[in-house]
Design a protein around this motif. Sequence first.
Motif, mmCIF file in Angstrom:
data_model
loop_
_atom_site.group_PDB
_atom_site.id
_atom_site.type_symbol
_atom_site.label_atom_id
_atom_site.label_comp_id
_atom_site.label_asym_id
_atom_site.label_seq_id
_atom_site.Cartn_x
_atom_site.Cartn_y
_atom_site.Cartn_z
ATOM 1 N N THR A 143 0.851 -1.188 0.000
ATOM 2 C CA THR A 143 0.000 0.000 0.000
ATOM 3 C C THR A 143 0.891 1.244 0.000
ATOM 4 O O THR A 143 1.727 1.382 0.890
ATOM 5 N N PRO A 144 0.726 2.141 -0.973
ATOM 6 C CA PRO A 144 1.536 3.368 -0.925
ATOM 7 C C PRO A 144 1.252 4.134 0.372
ATOM 8 O O PRO A 144 0.130 4.111 0.879
ATOM 9 N N ASN A 145 2.282 4.805 0.885
ATOM 10 C CA ASN A 145 2.115 5.533 2.151
ATOM 11 C C ASN A 145 0.938 6.500 2.114
ATOM 12 O O ASN A 145 0.208 6.642 3.096
ATOM 13 N N ALA A 146 0.759 7.175 0.996
ATOM 14 C CA ALA A 146 -0.298 8.187 0.911
ATOM 15 C C ALA A 146 -1.685 7.555 1.024
ATOM 16 O O ALA A 146 -2.641 8.222 1.407
ATOM 17 N N ASP A 147 -1.786 6.249 0.690
ATOM 18 C CA ASP A 147 -3.095 5.588 0.733
ATOM 19 C C ASP A 147 -3.267 4.755 1.998
ATOM 20 O O ASP A 147 -4.310 4.133 2.191
ATOM 21 N N PHE A 148 -2.228 4.707 2.824
ATOM 22 C CA PHE A 148 -2.288 3.839 3.996
ATOM 23 C C PHE A 148 -3.271 4.405 5.017
ATOM 24 O O PHE A 148 -3.226 5.593 5.319
ATOM 25 N N TYR A 149 -4.164 3.563 5.515
ATOM 26 C CA TYR A 149 -5.152 4.060 6.470
ATOM 27 C C TYR A 149 -4.436 4.660 7.685
ATOM 28 O O TYR A 149 -3.320 4.293 8.008
ATOM 29 N N ARG A 150 -5.098 5.590 8.318
ATOM 30 C CA ARG A 150 -4.522 6.192 9.513
ATOM 31 C C ARG A 150 -5.552 6.167 10.631
ATOM 32 O O ARG A 150 -6.678 6.622 10.462
ATOM 33 N N ILE A 151 -5.140 5.604 11.747
ATOM 34 C CA ILE A 151 -6.010 5.590 12.931
ATOM 35 C C ILE A 151 -5.185 5.966 14.149
ATOM 36 O O ILE A 151 -4.163 5.355 14.426
ATOM 37 N N ASP A 152 -5.600 6.991 14.839
ATOM 38 C CA ASP A 152 -5.014 7.290 16.139
ATOM 39 C C ASP A 152 -5.899 8.275 16.869
ATOM 40 O O ASP A 152 -6.852 8.823 16.308
ATOM 41 N N THR A 153 -5.562 8.491 18.122
ATOM 42 C CA THR A 153 -6.373 9.357 18.969
ATOM 43 C C THR A 153 -5.843 10.788 18.955
ATOM 44 O O THR A 153 -6.333 11.630 19.699
ATOM 45 N N ALA A 154 -4.832 11.047 18.131
ATOM 46 C CA ALA A 154 -4.179 12.356 18.163
ATOM 47 C C ALA A 154 -4.963 13.379 17.339
ATOM 48 O O ALA A 154 -5.141 13.206 16.141
ATOM 49 N N LEU A 155 -5.396 14.424 18.023
ATOM 50 C CA LEU A 155 -6.096 15.502 17.337
ATOM 51 C C LEU A 155 -5.111 16.207 16.418
ATOM 52 O O LEU A 155 -5.400 16.573 15.295
ATOM 53 N N GLN A 156 -3.905 16.378 16.953
ATOM 54 C CA GLN A 156 -2.823 16.978 16.192
ATOM 55 C C GLN A 156 -1.697 15.966 16.191
ATOM 56 O O GLN A 156 -1.342 15.444 17.244
ATOM 57 N N VAL A 157 -1.152 15.670 15.025
ATOM 58 C CA VAL A 157 -0.041 14.721 14.929
ATOM 59 C C VAL A 157 1.119 15.218 15.795
ATOM 60 O O VAL A 157 1.544 16.363 15.655
ATOM 61 N N PRO A 158 1.616 14.397 16.732
ATOM 62 C CA PRO A 158 2.728 14.858 17.564
ATOM 63 C C PRO A 158 3.947 15.231 16.719
ATOM 64 O O PRO A 158 4.232 14.589 15.722
ATOM 65 N N SER A 159 4.615 16.304 17.122
ATOM 66 C CA SER A 159 5.835 16.735 16.444
ATOM 67 C C SER A 159 7.019 16.272 17.273
ATOM 68 O O SER A 159 7.280 16.834 18.336
#
Length: 518
Positions: A231-247
């Motif tokens: 699966t290309p990274n851009a199409d990979f599903y994303r699931i997490d509880t983060a409202l803002q992606v941690p930096s």
Amino acid sequence: MSIPRGWAALVGIVAAAVTLAVAELVSVMVGPGGSPMVAVGAWVIDLVPPFVKDTVIALFGTADKIVLIGVLALLVAGLAALAGIAQYRRPPLGVVLLAVVAGIGALATVTRPDSSGIDALPSVIGMLAGAAVLMLTTVRLKAWRDVAAPAGEGTPVAVSTAPSRRAFLRMVGVTGVAAVVVGLGSRAFTAATAAVSAVRASRTLPPPAVAAPPVPASASLDVPGLSPVITPNADFYRIDTALQVPSVDPAEWSLRIHGMVEEEVVITWAQLIALPLEEHAVTLSCVSNEVGGDLIGTAMWLGYPLRELLKRAMPQAGADMVLSRSIDGFTASSPLEVLQEEDRACLLAVGMNGELLPLDHGFPVRMVVPGLYGYVSATKWVTELEVTTYDAEKAYWSTRGWSERGPIKTESRIDVPRSGQSVTAGTVAVAGVAWAPHTGVAKVEVQIDGGEWREARLAQAVNTDTWVQWVLEWDAAAGSHEIAVRATDATGYTQTEDEAAPAPDGATGWHRRTVSVS
Ligand SMILES: Nc1nc2c(c(=O)[nH]1)N[C@H]1C(S)=C(S)[C@@H](COP(=O)(O)O)O[C@H]1N2
Ligand SMILES: [Mo]
């Protein structure tokens, strides 16, 4: 006494500030592509003729972007003042003007390259918030005016304008300050993400010491619409509880292994990427994936085996679980013995499909465990591994009713024909993917209209940790047909027909699809 027009203009400016601030706040969640300010700025840069651009650069040099933002801000402030006055004099003209300007912002966001429809959301929500402020504050302003200069005869001698003036000023002040705080805060957040993106872009993926064999051509069936094996990274599903992606800056990242261990271990980014890293293709699935759902994907991960790090830490007798913790507080409980298995590629991963992990997939470091659902194993932005017991600790989702352990269930999915797709009678490729991570798929069968189960042709599996493509040539006759699929894994287990919801430990049932053939 009459109310100076300046107050109405100020109301417009505050409403515009609220619009922009809310838009920035929402784009923290939907992604930087949603910021109307940035999008309009980029749009203007694309639109202005080269000689204007050259002149601006000649005049202002590297400050050209600041000049652009400044000019845009003045323009927006001017329009906002107009909207305030228009709303005061001729409602709802001001709201209409605000909507038009926000509409331009929305248009700018969705017409940027690689934008999606959702990028319009910040502008739209911002506009609604701004319109509400514009209407309500104008009402307050009019209340003040009506006390100051009531319609009709006579001069009000004894009526104080103070309460209505105070109410108006309070509203303007509070919303104005809130807009500035929220707007600047959101921008700072977005800027932190941008900074880590820049750090990520400046680093290269370390090479594998143990490279995975190349994905064989025979792993991919030539069927249009079928999910690719990797699966290309851009199409990979994303699931997490983060409202803002941690930096997380890799230079500041470290992982601490502690708890029931003989030796506490701390490892930094520099130490991690200097270790002999291994590459391994693994299918990752979310426990929330419905039968037939798309919360699943396969990537080539690069990382260091967790078992080796655990060997350094030397877990004590009695420990049976590793609680991995993310920088944002998320936790996952993985069975210790699974992470220690010699022949399971449980990785502390830094790479995904030949790139450093994307920010939203856990940059700089995450876990990947073949055969376990993500919620009990795939901690992104991981900073801590606590060796402990299932008795002593509960992970994030386990305290919310999900099972403590989450082996991925054997499942299969039909990708084509798609639901509702009209299919021409004749030979039709029915195809999809099947998975039994860390076990391997032995067989996939397809059933048409409740008839005989027919064995599909399997593509070559990349390894037992990945899904596998399958296809069945179907001689389709006109009419409506129901297709069902089921997989059998290498242990001989065939997927149950019994339907179970994802909670508490993964959905079951056969994926079915109805297609009309003409
Ligand atoms: N820090 C953190 N890691 C996390 C999660 C999370 O909410 N926070 N969600 C988990 C779940 S439920 C899944 S299914 C996988 C998804 O990984 P992906 O977003 O890279 O596909 O990440 C896991 N790791
Ligand atoms: Mo998940």
